[in-house]
Design a protein around this motif. Sequence first.
Motif, mmCIF file in Angstrom:
data_model
loop_
_atom_site.group_PDB
_atom_site.id
_atom_site.type_symbol
_atom_site.label_atom_id
_atom_site.label_comp_id
_atom_site.label_asym_id
_atom_site.label_seq_id
_atom_site.Cartn_x
_atom_site.Cartn_y
_atom_site.Cartn_z
ATOM 1 N N ARG A 1 36.428 20.745 -25.278
ATOM 2 C CA ARG A 1 35.405 21.507 -25.990
ATOM 3 C C ARG A 1 34.552 20.612 -26.873
ATOM 4 N N ILE A 2 33.332 21.104 -27.179
ATOM 5 C CA ILE A 2 32.501 20.400 -28.143
ATOM 6 C C ILE A 2 32.975 20.793 -29.540
ATOM 7 N N VAL A 3 33.277 19.801 -30.379
ATOM 8 C CA VAL A 3 33.663 20.137 -31.746
ATOM 9 C C VAL A 3 32.480 19.977 -32.696
ATOM 10 N N GLU A 4 31.554 19.066 -32.331
ATOM 11 C CA GLU A 4 30.392 18.890 -33.199
ATOM 12 C C GLU A 4 29.256 18.264 -32.410
ATOM 13 N N GLU A 5 28.028 18.591 -32.788
ATOM 14 C CA GLU A 5 26.865 17.928 -32.186
ATOM 15 C C GLU A 5 25.765 17.858 -33.220
ATOM 16 N N GLY A 6 24.872 16.891 -33.028
ATOM 17 C CA GLY A 6 23.764 16.770 -33.966
ATOM 18 C C GLY A 6 23.065 15.431 -33.823
ATOM 19 N N PRO A 7 22.016 15.213 -34.630
ATOM 20 C CA PRO A 7 21.308 13.932 -34.595
ATOM 21 C C PRO A 7 22.252 12.801 -35.017
ATOM 22 N N THR A 8 22.108 11.636 -34.392
ATOM 23 C CA THR A 8 23.044 10.526 -34.604
ATOM 24 C C THR A 8 23.269 10.214 -36.079
ATOM 25 N N GLU A 9 22.180 10.072 -36.843
ATOM 26 C CA GLU A 9 22.358 9.667 -38.235
ATOM 27 C C GLU A 9 23.159 10.699 -39.026
ATOM 28 N N ARG A 10 22.930 11.992 -38.740
ATOM 29 C CA ARG A 10 23.688 13.048 -39.432
ATOM 30 C C ARG A 10 25.176 12.966 -39.086
ATOM 31 N N ILE A 11 25.454 12.784 -37.791
ATOM 32 C CA ILE A 11 26.854 12.749 -37.354
ATOM 33 C C ILE A 11 27.594 11.573 -38.005
ATOM 34 N N PHE A 12 26.884 10.438 -38.141
ATOM 35 C CA PHE A 12 27.545 9.261 -38.712
ATOM 36 C C PHE A 12 27.644 9.314 -40.235
ATOM 37 N N THR A 13 26.640 9.901 -40.881
ATOM 38 C CA THR A 13 26.649 9.848 -42.347
ATOM 39 C C THR A 13 27.220 11.109 -42.975
ATOM 40 N N ALA A 14 27.144 12.242 -42.267
ATOM 41 C CA ALA A 14 27.654 13.487 -42.861
ATOM 42 C C ALA A 14 28.332 14.334 -41.798
ATOM 43 N N PRO A 15 29.452 13.823 -41.224
ATOM 44 C CA PRO A 15 30.124 14.609 -40.186
ATOM 45 C C PRO A 15 30.604 15.942 -40.739
ATOM 46 N N GLY A 16 30.502 16.988 -39.923
ATOM 47 C CA GLY A 16 30.886 18.321 -40.385
ATOM 48 C C GLY A 16 32.212 18.778 -39.819
ATOM 49 N N HIS A 17 32.809 17.959 -38.951
ATOM 50 C CA HIS A 17 34.097 18.338 -38.367
ATOM 51 C C HIS A 17 35.138 17.272 -38.718
ATOM 52 N N PRO A 18 36.328 17.675 -39.111
ATOM 53 C CA PRO A 18 37.349 16.691 -39.499
ATOM 54 C C PRO A 18 37.676 15.707 -38.377
ATOM 55 N N TYR A 19 37.551 16.154 -37.099
ATOM 56 C CA TYR A 19 37.822 15.217 -36.011
ATOM 57 C C TYR A 19 36.750 14.131 -35.961
ATOM 58 N N PRO B 1 37.302 28.476 -34.074
ATOM 59 C CA PRO B 1 36.222 28.486 -35.061
ATOM 60 C C PRO B 1 34.856 28.719 -34.413
ATOM 61 N N PRO B 2 33.958 29.421 -35.104
ATOM 62 C CA PRO B 2 32.603 29.596 -34.597
ATOM 63 C C PRO B 2 31.801 28.317 -34.860
ATOM 64 N N ALA B 3 30.603 28.217 -34.255
ATOM 65 C CA ALA B 3 29.721 27.086 -34.544
ATOM 66 C C ALA B 3 29.061 27.340 -35.893
ATOM 67 N N ILE B 4 29.215 26.392 -36.809
ATOM 68 C CA ILE B 4 28.579 26.526 -38.123
ATOM 69 C C ILE B 4 27.336 25.629 -38.122
ATOM 70 N N GLU B 5 26.172 26.229 -38.406
ATOM 71 C CA GLU B 5 24.925 25.456 -38.448
ATOM 72 C C GLU B 5 24.859 24.675 -39.753
ATOM 73 N N LEU B 6 24.609 23.362 -39.647
ATOM 74 C CA LEU B 6 24.559 22.536 -40.856
ATOM 75 C C LEU B 6 23.162 21.983 -41.113
ATOM 76 N N GLY B 7 22.174 22.490 -40.362
ATOM 77 C CA GLY B 7 20.801 22.029 -40.551
ATOM 78 C C GLY B 7 20.450 20.860 -39.662
ATOM 79 N N GLN B 8 19.169 20.668 -39.400
ATOM 80 C CA GLN B 8 18.646 19.577 -38.558
ATOM 81 C C GLN B 8 19.311 19.536 -37.189
ATOM 82 N N GLY B 9 19.729 20.692 -36.687
ATOM 83 C CA GLY B 9 20.319 20.722 -35.352
ATOM 84 C C GLY B 9 21.770 20.285 -35.316
ATOM 85 N N GLN B 10 22.383 20.094 -36.480
ATOM 86 C CA GLN B 10 23.805 19.722 -36.517
ATOM 87 C C GLN B 10 24.654 20.987 -36.542
#
Lengths: 352, 334
Positions: A244-262, A318-327
Amino acid sequence: MAEAPAFAAAAAPVLEVRDLKVHFPVAGGWFQRETRVVHAVDGVSLAVHPGEVVAVVGESGCGKTTLARAVLGLVDATAGEIRVKGAPIIGLDAASLRAHRRRVQMVFQDPFDSLNPRKTILSTLAQPLSIHGIVPAGEIRREAARLLDLVGLSPGEAFLDRYPHQFSGGQRQRACIARAIAVRPELVVADEAVSALDISIRAQILTLLQRLKAEFGLSYLFITHDLGVVRSLCDRVVVMYLGRIVEEGPTERIFTAPGHPYTAALMASCPLPDPRLARARKTVTLSGDLPSPVSPPAGCRFHTRCPVAQAICGREAPPAIELGQGQRAHCHFAADAPRWQAGAGPAQESKP
Amino acid sequence: MQASPLLRAEGLVTHLFTDSGRVRAVDGVSLEVRAGEAVALVGESGCGKSMTALSLMRLVRPPGRILEGVVEFEGTPLLPLSDAEMRRLRGGRLAMIFQDPMTYLNPLMRVGAQIVEAIVLHQKVSAQAARTIALEALERVRIPAAATVLDYFPHQLSGGMRQRVLIAMAISSRPSLLIADEPTTALDVTVQAQIMQLLAEVRRALGSALLLITHDFGLVAEYCDRVYVMYAGQIVEEGSVFDVFERPRHPYTRALLRSTLGPDKRVASFTTIEGQPPSLIAPPRGCRFHPRCPEAMARCASESPPRFGLGVGVAARCWLHAGDAPAGREVAHG
């Protein structure tokens, strides 16, 4: 590459995957009588837009390679939809599948296994050129030489009559890339395409991939476990765990502010090539091994190893939680991410 | 510098006599590991780093042969030892962990029996006592339900667990030096972090030193105190990780570090080193890196640079430093 990707939502995606499931039956139990099911890909949706590089990251067994194979039409989907330039590819007849194969090409990890050792590079390149009628028969040799020049095997003419064993690893990967772009695809699926290469050769191949993308307007679906490559090459990141997908988003967001503990654990596990930064950071070590994809955990699939799991995580997906900027993160506590990253989680360990 | 190092190699030369010619895999390597420290030997594939490790352990097999040099471990020269004396040392005070644990675990033997066998060989204890030591070792590497795992066959374990078993075997004899050749290359990144941290922890508990053979600058920066950079059979640079990462003295190290991509920053355009590592059958004359070196001078093509000492524990094998080195500190090897 350096600037933030500003893809207009209007541009039709090159690749669209919707709720894809790929399940494999496996024999098990006494005398192999039971049939069980591996949920290799279990409800994955993603899109790749023109000119975009999308990374699919995750550890072995997360389903990233199966996803790539489904997109290439090499394994059958159990459910869901895959569209290339809007056209569905599941359930195609042989002729339409051939046209699909031209639009989507692949580059694999091991350039030793993906070139026929008994064929010269010319005949390896001639086959797709003639099957797909890219150039008239009389021009195949010239076109093949031009392709080799394009990928940095120059002069191409000098390489045409060589066999794979006469090439170094880096040269072989260049030849594989030449074969992939020979049929003028729109999407290149690269499965760990630079993982087996040495640092100095890897940088050369990444430079080549970047140049070809700019020259031909290619899009890449980049399957990898190498986060260093992802940060520098990719526009968007999709993180997979157990199908399953646990998280997706723009590269910089994923690296600097990951929203999933994995995602956070993946980042923290990746060695930093900087002795001061490496010694300064805190490391979250995941305990245990990946659960079996035959019987994935109920609720959130990551809850058995998650440092911040609560009771709800074992019960409800868990549902998908929107974190902004497509994350988007699939975690009950994604909104609390800044807090658990700061060390508020119950099971954080500092590095020994 | 400190008294005598735990491990010292001086002018080590190991060549492979193959059908296609003589491969100069290790060609004048000198290095040392002091008690308790973590040292990396880093380089790209084919640079000779694994062959160096095998030479230090005297595990070189034909067509390879150690031709020259000195290897001293705890003050004892290893090259003159008999095979039997060497076997007693290996897996005892001097232990090794490899990339693929399956190659070194017997698939037909239970995990416990294999560890017990190794312990009985080195520690002159009864099988019963050895089983207790094995159980302790498995618990120390944090294998859950260690008593059950003793009765498993290797195929019943995941890759990370197998590597833990190998580490347990290696530490059961409380070695003073662990040589680990790409111990985590086959593992996923979260499992790699578990294993590397476990190694650090075990080392601290036992006071063992580590010689880590790797291609991954991230692991070097994160887990090692000092580093030797190897290219085409020779050590081209050495220093503390801070020296080498922050002030690399050799153009090869500089280029490698610029090509290394980390998760900590986005690199807009990749720096590349042109060409590929040379054949070790006929390495380039002069400095072996000169055909790919952006800073090569006329002298580099004809004269092999010596090792220039550039401070305490810092050295580079590059003519750029001919003027920097304090007089009399030039030490030529090979």
